[in-house]
Scaffold this motif. Sequence first.
Motif, PDB file in Angstrom:
ATOM      1  N   THR A 177      -3.139   3.595  -2.620  1.00 16.55           N
ATOM      2  CA  THR A 177      -3.221   2.671  -3.751  1.00 16.55           C
ATOM      3  C   THR A 177      -2.581   1.343  -3.362  1.00 16.55           C
ATOM      4  O   THR A 177      -1.525   1.312  -2.735  1.00 16.55           O
ATOM      5  N   GLU A 217       0.854  -1.189   0.000  1.00 12.32           N
ATOM      6  CA  GLU A 217       0.000   0.000   0.000  1.00 12.32           C
ATOM      7  C   GLU A 217       0.886   1.233   0.000  1.00 12.32           C
ATOM      8  O   GLU A 217       1.872   1.293   0.751  1.00 12.32           O
ATOM      9  N   TYR A 270      -0.100   7.635  -8.961  1.00  9.27           N
ATOM     10  CA  TYR A 270      -0.738   6.683  -8.046  1.00  9.27           C
ATOM     11  C   TYR A 270      -0.874   7.388  -6.707  1.00  9.27           C
ATOM     12  O   TYR A 270       0.110   7.854  -6.128  1.00  9.27           O
ATOM     13  N   GLU A 271      -2.097   7.489  -6.217  1.00 11.45           N
ATOM     14  CA  GLU A 271      -2.398   8.234  -5.005  1.00 11.45           C
ATOM     15  C   GLU A 271      -2.066   7.435  -3.746  1.00 11.45           C
ATOM     16  O   GLU A 271      -1.961   6.204  -3.773  1.00 11.45           O
ATOM     17  N   SER A 283       0.080  -2.596 -11.265  1.00 12.56           N
ATOM     18  CA  SER A 283      -1.172  -1.932 -10.895  1.00 12.56           C
ATOM     19  C   SER A 283      -2.355  -2.720 -11.453  1.00 12.56           C
ATOM     20  O   SER A 283      -2.178  -3.690 -12.198  1.00 12.56           O
ATOM     21  N   ASP A 284      -3.561  -2.294 -11.114  1.00 14.32           N
ATOM     22  CA  ASP A 284      -4.770  -2.936 -11.629  1.00 14.32           C
ATOM     23  C   ASP A 284      -4.853  -2.884 -13.148  1.00 14.32           C
ATOM     24  O   ASP A 284      -5.460  -3.731 -13.769  1.00 14.32           O
ATOM     25  N   LEU A 341      -0.827  -2.102  -4.666  1.00 15.48           N
ATOM     26  CA  LEU A 341      -0.085  -2.626  -5.802  1.00 15.48           C
ATOM     27  C   LEU A 341       0.358  -4.058  -5.496  1.00 15.48           C
ATOM     28  O   LEU A 341       0.611  -4.402  -4.343  1.00 15.48           O
TER      29      LEU A 341
END
Length: 66
Positions: free
Chosen positions: A28, A7, A24-25, A44-45, A30
């Motif tokens: 997020t 995270e 990416y905030e 990432s998604d 991963l």
Amino acid sequence: MEPYLIELLEPIVLTKENCPTITYEKGTILKVIMEAPAVLIVSSDSDFNFTIKVADKDTIWKIFKE
């Protein structure tokens, strides 16, 4: 190595010449897909892969625990 999740504790901004900036905030999640001594390769998604420094653990990112 079994994949695990991290995270983000701080936002990450990825830039490359002639490519759009990717941000990416904080918060997020991963997926770690590979470990090396100094970096983790994360995904990432959207299936975008990049590296993050192992040394940034607990400052930029932490291991995600539900």
